[in-house]
Design an enzyme around this catalytic site. Structure first.
Site, mmCIF file in Angstrom:
data_model
loop_
_atom_site.group_PDB
_atom_site.id
_atom_site.type_symbol
_atom_site.label_atom_id
_atom_site.label_comp_id
_atom_site.label_asym_id
_atom_site.label_seq_id
_atom_site.Cartn_x
_atom_site.Cartn_y
_atom_site.Cartn_z
ATOM 1 N N MET A 15 -4.320 23.513 -4.329
ATOM 2 C CA MET A 15 -4.264 22.108 -4.840
ATOM 3 C C MET A 15 -4.221 21.848 -6.186
ATOM 4 O O MET A 15 -5.050 22.200 -6.888
ATOM 5 C CB MET A 15 -5.463 21.329 -4.252
ATOM 6 C CG MET A 15 -5.154 21.243 -2.658
ATOM 7 S SD MET A 15 -6.695 20.222 -2.137
ATOM 8 C CE MET A 15 -7.737 21.586 -2.037
ATOM 9 N N CYS A 97 6.158 22.117 -1.534
ATOM 10 C CA CYS A 97 5.867 20.975 -2.498
ATOM 11 C C CYS A 97 7.136 19.813 -2.681
ATOM 12 O O CYS A 97 8.090 20.447 -2.796
ATOM 13 C CB CYS A 97 5.410 21.602 -3.917
ATOM 14 S SG CYS A 97 5.498 20.038 -5.077
ATOM 15 N N HIS A 168 2.071 23.677 6.873
ATOM 16 C CA HIS A 168 1.455 22.280 6.857
ATOM 17 C C HIS A 168 2.330 21.456 7.776
ATOM 18 O O HIS A 168 3.481 21.284 7.925
ATOM 19 C CB HIS A 168 1.869 21.720 5.371
ATOM 20 C CG HIS A 168 1.263 20.300 5.267
ATOM 21 N ND1 HIS A 168 1.333 19.534 4.020
ATOM 22 C CD2 HIS A 168 0.651 19.635 5.898
ATOM 23 C CE1 HIS A 168 0.739 18.533 3.955
ATOM 24 N NE2 HIS A 168 0.239 18.256 5.378
ATOM 25 N N GLY A 209 -3.296 20.923 7.320
ATOM 26 C CA GLY A 209 -2.941 19.622 7.459
ATOM 27 C C GLY A 209 -3.904 18.771 8.280
ATOM 28 O O GLY A 209 -4.009 18.816 9.534
ATOM 29 N N GLY A 210 -4.593 17.864 7.616
ATOM 30 C CA GLY A 210 -5.615 16.881 8.268
ATOM 31 C C GLY A 210 -6.871 17.365 9.065
ATOM 32 O O GLY A 210 -7.194 16.727 9.747
#
Ligand SMILES: Cc1cc2nc3c(=O)[nH]c(=O)nc-3n(C[C@H](O)[C@H](O)[C@H](O)COP(=O)(O)O)c2cc1C
Length: 334
Positions: A15, A97, A168, A209-210
């Site tokens: 990140m 990205c 992702h 993801g999530g």
């Protein structure tokens, strides 16, 4: 542990501006077993920038993977060699990205449309180093069909010798959404990643993801080889204390959040002596006491005091002292 067999059951996501070396040191205090990723660093920055500053990491961070952004196979191979020399445990290529700047450089998520080029890049990297090379991608971009696009990319990276593919589980929409929106608006499609794993039994597939809790992580692990947690790990780092006991059956590093916070003090002292500002370290710790009485006072104290030039380790300890019920364990120490 051999170089190729890093344990990929649980990873903390790369990140930008978040998972810097201070953050990674702190996360490593909370879990021995998570595989940790750096922020994305472009090939241009590695080759022509302040390399030592960009690639420096603490020996305590291992296992730690360097994430690269780029699309030129020779440059990526050279950067992979440099990463190996700097002591990283894995090199990861960013194919996820969506930012305009990255897209202008023709790397990141837009490479989902160029699986052959990604394959060439991965092949060049795997040929250059002994370390595992991995790829982090989306399920597709824009109007791509995720069944076809993700399959094509997976075949290309598997053939090229990638050790794992981190997916992702949502598309990136390159037209019209900001990077932040691209982390929230395109819907998550976990089933697509589960099907990918079923279709590629020999390739390590990591789902991202999530994922908001370790219970969710455990459920995904029935269908994929590993999970990668991003925002939750950063915003609720206390959850990381449960990674070793819950996912690996090993003792937690600390029995309480307080003990973990206190263990950061020697690092803070060391860093301050090198000229690091307190806030550069403590900004990553703000969520540690989330949900515990006194958490707001802890955060407020750090937000106002840790930014002052004279702030030191005592400032951090004073913030910890504002937490009530400090010894309440969050996870059983196995
Ligand atoms: C502040 C921020 C910076 C990010 N920077 C990167 C990056 O440098 N490289 C990358 O592959 N993904 C990056 N991501 C995406 C995350 O790695 C991850 O794929 C995404 O947040 C979804 O996982 P999560 O829902 O668990 O957060 C970033 C995410 C955030 C929130």
């Amino acid at each position: 542990m051999g170089l190729k067999d890093l344990d990929r059951k649980f990873a903390i996501a790369p990140m930008m501006e978040w998972t810097d070396r201070h953050c990674r040191f702190f996360h490593r205090l909370l879990t021995r077993r998570a595989l940790i990723y750096t922020e994305m660093i472009t090939t241009g920055a590695v080759l022509h920038g302040p390399r030592t500053r960009l690639l420096a990491h603490d020996p305590a961070e291992h296992p730690v993977a360097l994430q690269l952004g780029g699309c030129e196979s020779r440059q990526l191979a050279e950067c992979a060699r440099i990463a190996e020399a700097f002591g990283y445990d894995e090199v990861n290529l960013n194919i996820g990205c969506p930012s305009d700047r990255v897209r202008e450089g023709r790397f990141g998520a837009c490479l989902m449309a160029e699986p052959a080029l990604v394959g060439d890049c991965v092949a060049a990297m795997t040929a250059a180093i002994k370390l595992p090379v991995t790829v982090k991608c989306r399920i597709g971009i824009d109007d791509q069909d995720p069944e076809e696009a993700l399959e094509a990319l997976t075949c290309a990276v598997e053939r090229a010798g990638a050790a794992a593919l981190i997916v992702h589980a949502r598309k990136a929409w390159l037209d019209g959404l900001s990077p932040r929106e691209n982390r929230n608006i395109p819907p998550l499609d976990y089933a697509r990643v589960y099907r990918l794993k079923a279709a590629h039994p020999d390739l390590c597939i990591v789902l991202n993801g999530g994922i908001a809790s370790l219970d969710q992580a455990l459920a995904h692990l029935d269908c994929v080889d590993g999970v990668m947690m991003g925002r939750t790990a950063y915003q609720e780092p206390w959850q990381l204390l449960a990674v070793d006991p819950l996912l690996f059956g090993e003792p937690a590093r600390f029995a309480s959040r307080k003990a973990a916070a206190e263990a950061l003090s020697p690092y803070i002292e060391r860093e301050l002596a090198r000229g690091t500002r307190l806030h550069a370290v403590t900004r990553h710790v703000l969520g540690l006491f989330r949900g515990v009485p006194g958490a707001r006072a802890f955060r407020r104290h750090l937000a106002t005091e840790a930014t002052k030039p004279a702030a030191d380790a005592a400032t951090f300890r004073a913030a910890i002292a504002l937490i009530a019920d400090l010894d309440a364990p969050t996870v059983a120490a196995a």
